[in-house]
Design an enzyme around this catalytic site. Sequence first.
Site, mmCIF file in Angstrom:
data_model
loop_
_atom_site.group_PDB
_atom_site.id
_atom_site.type_symbol
_atom_site.label_atom_id
_atom_site.label_comp_id
_atom_site.label_asym_id
_atom_site.label_seq_id
_atom_site.Cartn_x
_atom_site.Cartn_y
_atom_site.Cartn_z
ATOM 1 N N ILE A 196 0.867 -1.196 0.000
ATOM 2 C CA ILE A 196 0.000 0.000 0.000
ATOM 3 C C ILE A 196 0.902 1.243 0.000
ATOM 4 O O ILE A 196 1.802 1.339 0.836
ATOM 5 C CB ILE A 196 -0.871 0.074 1.288
ATOM 6 N N HIS A 197 0.679 2.154 -0.922
ATOM 7 C CA HIS A 197 1.446 3.404 -0.850
ATOM 8 C C HIS A 197 0.747 4.625 -1.438
ATOM 9 O O HIS A 197 1.274 5.720 -1.379
ATOM 10 C CB HIS A 197 2.811 3.234 -1.533
ATOM 11 N N ARG A 198 -0.437 4.433 -2.033
ATOM 12 C CA ARG A 198 -1.113 5.581 -2.657
ATOM 13 C C ARG A 198 -1.393 6.660 -1.626
ATOM 14 O O ARG A 198 -1.760 6.348 -0.479
ATOM 15 C CB ARG A 198 -2.466 5.164 -3.259
ATOM 16 N N ASP A 218 -2.283 -1.559 -3.972
ATOM 17 C CA ASP A 218 -2.752 -0.382 -4.713
ATOM 18 C C ASP A 218 -1.682 0.065 -5.702
ATOM 19 O O ASP A 218 -1.745 1.146 -6.260
ATOM 20 C CB ASP A 218 -3.152 0.757 -3.756
ATOM 21 N N ARG A 248 6.482 5.917 2.722
ATOM 22 C CA ARG A 248 5.338 6.812 2.984
ATOM 23 C C ARG A 248 4.375 6.149 3.977
ATOM 24 O O ARG A 248 3.894 6.777 4.918
ATOM 25 C CB ARG A 248 4.586 7.076 1.668
#
Length: 347
Positions: free
Chosen positions: A201-203, A271, A233
């Site tokens: 997950i990084h969006r 994502d 992030r």
Amino acid sequence: MKKLVVLVGARPQFIKHAPLDKVLKKNFDVVLVHSGQHYDFNMSKIFFNSFGLSEPDHNLNVGSGTHSNQTNKMMVEFEKILLEEKPSGVIVYGDTNTTLAGAIATTKLNIPLVHIEAGLRSHNMNMPEEINRMVTDRISDILFCPSKIAVENLKNEGIKSFFSGDVMYDAFLLFKKGVEKRVDKRFKKIIQDKEFALLTIHRESNTKKNVLKRILKNVSNLNMRVIFPVHPRTKKILKTFKINRNIEPIDPVGYFETIYLLKKCSIVLTDSGGLQKEAYFARKFCVTLRSETEWVETVRNGYNILLPYGEKLDENIFKRFKPQKYKYFYGNGKASQYINFKLKELL
Ligand code: UD1
Ligand code: UDP
């Protein structure tokens, strides 16, 4: 030989450039520029090392910042390099701030701009990437699309492009055979042979604290071991709350380790744009933790499903895996050769 400046800066761009590096060097004097957008060892150097890429000729060292701050710094520093190097063309990849900054600086100097991975659309203008890719496509001179749908998207906007196939598919085919040998024993021991899900997950939209917390709670309902290489992030936010014990966060891993995890896992939850496709290349079930995707072919073909924020995730998700006859949407693994051939002709 004509000089070609290639700009990279974020993790997926090192992977996209890997199959092109040697091919381009046969016909062009390649000057590799790193924007410095990603700088941690596991987000940058690890890829140069594992692909045997030479050190970048220039590093703009811009680091992190707000969108405008980061993009602005990159444009200012990249313009200096372009004025010094005077290339016959510039290649930018994908849809990051590095892509946007490189595209604007190049086109303002009237240098031919080449966009690799052109034409993708999520039709969600709240995504920073959608803005980056639309602007870059609009001002590029030569555009290479990874899929036929991307070519169509551009056609609808009145932009001409070439279908090259996807350089990430080239990378996957080029490196997948070496995976077992390249991944070290310690890593294999940690992973073991127990069934697991692979999560990334990084969006920007998924890494707000409450959103991330809810996604991870949902993921833990899968009742399965979940291996979670954590993007920096996401790591910053993850530190601020507790997660369920079936989720095992680890540092970001290299490309070979990612493909190893992909081969061993039972399901991919992500994502990431790149990982969605790699899941398709590896013929794995992918659950995309977003409400839209640029890689619509993978959904239409039953390998990928969208799980918008708030929708439930549990063991029943496996019932939604309905793969159809496998189709080669992303070319034949020779996108790099095609791009090189076309650039020789056009630049
Ligand atoms: C960027 C791209 C995204 C791409 C992703 C690939 C933009 C707008 N987004 O998102 O399209 O999918 O790269 O991974 O360009 N950080 C570190 N160390 C690093 C890099 C980042 O600690 O080496 C942290 C910093 O706190 C930074 C944050 O991660 O502020 C976000 O980094 P940034 O490059 O701005 O965006 P990504 O989320 O990585
Ligand atoms: N990847 C990696 N290590 C990780 C997570 C991902 O090497 O810990 C690779 C993955 O295989 C894919 C690429 O990074 O090739 C995707 O990058 P990312 O998800 O950061 O960005 P996106 O593709 O969404 O732009």
